[in-house]
Scaffold this motif. Structure first.
Motif: not given
Length: 245
Positions: A219-245
């Motif tokens: 995604g793009t960082k324009d959406e801001g922090a969605l979970l915790g303090n993590v903002k989306p960024s361009p990633l290859p298909p199938g990749r992501g940042t896992l946010v847990t407690r």
């Protein structure tokens, strides 16, 4: 001259489903692997009994539906039909056939069908809320009701939660008590307007307040922090940042 440093191990460009670890199920452990961690190249586990909800954010074609399909396969492998059932909201029909009929309590491909299905499901699990006669021991053991766990799985949540209404609204008062009544909600949402929805959408906000895990894909960082303090960024298909407690 001399020995070279060990090469840095990297995630593969493509990870077929059958390359996820094969785990011998002992009939008790409800965890299942659904991804591979970048640092250790080890399985990432989902534990629905301790973390009942999960949310996925991602741009089109980043792999959200594939993640859902993998999780559905894990649920089916860890629960038999007498232990858990799945209700699917899938307006674009990308998950058609992903759940065997014996595990499926309902499949909704339209707003009308989803509204009726969710109302009936919410009424069923609401009856499990503990009453005044439930003892402390029953609360500790979660033994005051018997029945199947219910998994609500939603693809393209932005089509379900619109200005005209949200089919999941009947679950608003149940999200925070999900662990006690056997309720699990897993949703995948597009990036468009995700930053606003993370705070204004009542279901997503309740899930976030409960510190449930989530995956932020491309995604793009324009959406801001969605979970915790993590903002989306361009990633290859199938990749992501896992946010847990």
């Amino acid at each position: 001259p001399g020995p070279h440093a060990a090469p840095v191990r990297l995630l593969p460009d493509n990870l077929p489903f059958h390359e996820l670890p094969t785990v011998v199920w002992d009939g008790q452990d409800r965890r299942f692997p659904w991804a591979i961690d970048e640092l250790e190249l080890s399985p990432v586990w989902m534990s629905p009994m301790t973390e009942p909800h999960f949310v996925i954010y991602g741009a089109p074609e980043c792999g959200k539906s594939t993640v859902l399909r993998t999780m559905l396969a894990g649920i089916v492998s860890r629960f038999n039909p007498s232990e858990a059932r799945i209700a699917l909201l899938d307006y674009r029909r990308s998950l058609l056939g992903a759940v065997p009929d014996e595990h499926l309590i309902g499949y909704a491909a339209s707003q009308t069908a989803a509204t009726d299905l969710m109302k009936n499901c919410a009424d069923a699990v609401r009856s499990r809320l503990p009453g005044p006669d439930v003892t402390q021991q029953q609360l500790r053991d979660r033994s005051w009701w018997k029945g199947m766990d219910l998994f609500i799985v939603v693809d393209d949540y932005e089509l379900v939660a619109t200005s005209m209404g949200n089919a999941l609204q009947p679950f608003y008062d149940l999200v925070s008590q999900a662990g006690d009544i056997g309720l699990h909600i897993i949703v995948a949402r597009g990036m468009g307007g995700a930053g606003r929805a993370a705070f204004s959408d009542q279901i997503l906000a309740r899930m976030k307040d409960g510190a449930n895990p989530g995956l932020i894909m491309s995604g793009t960082k324009d959406e801001g922090a969605l979970l915790g303090n993590v903002k989306p960024s361009p990633l290859p298909p199938g990749r992501g940042t896992l946010v847990t407690r």
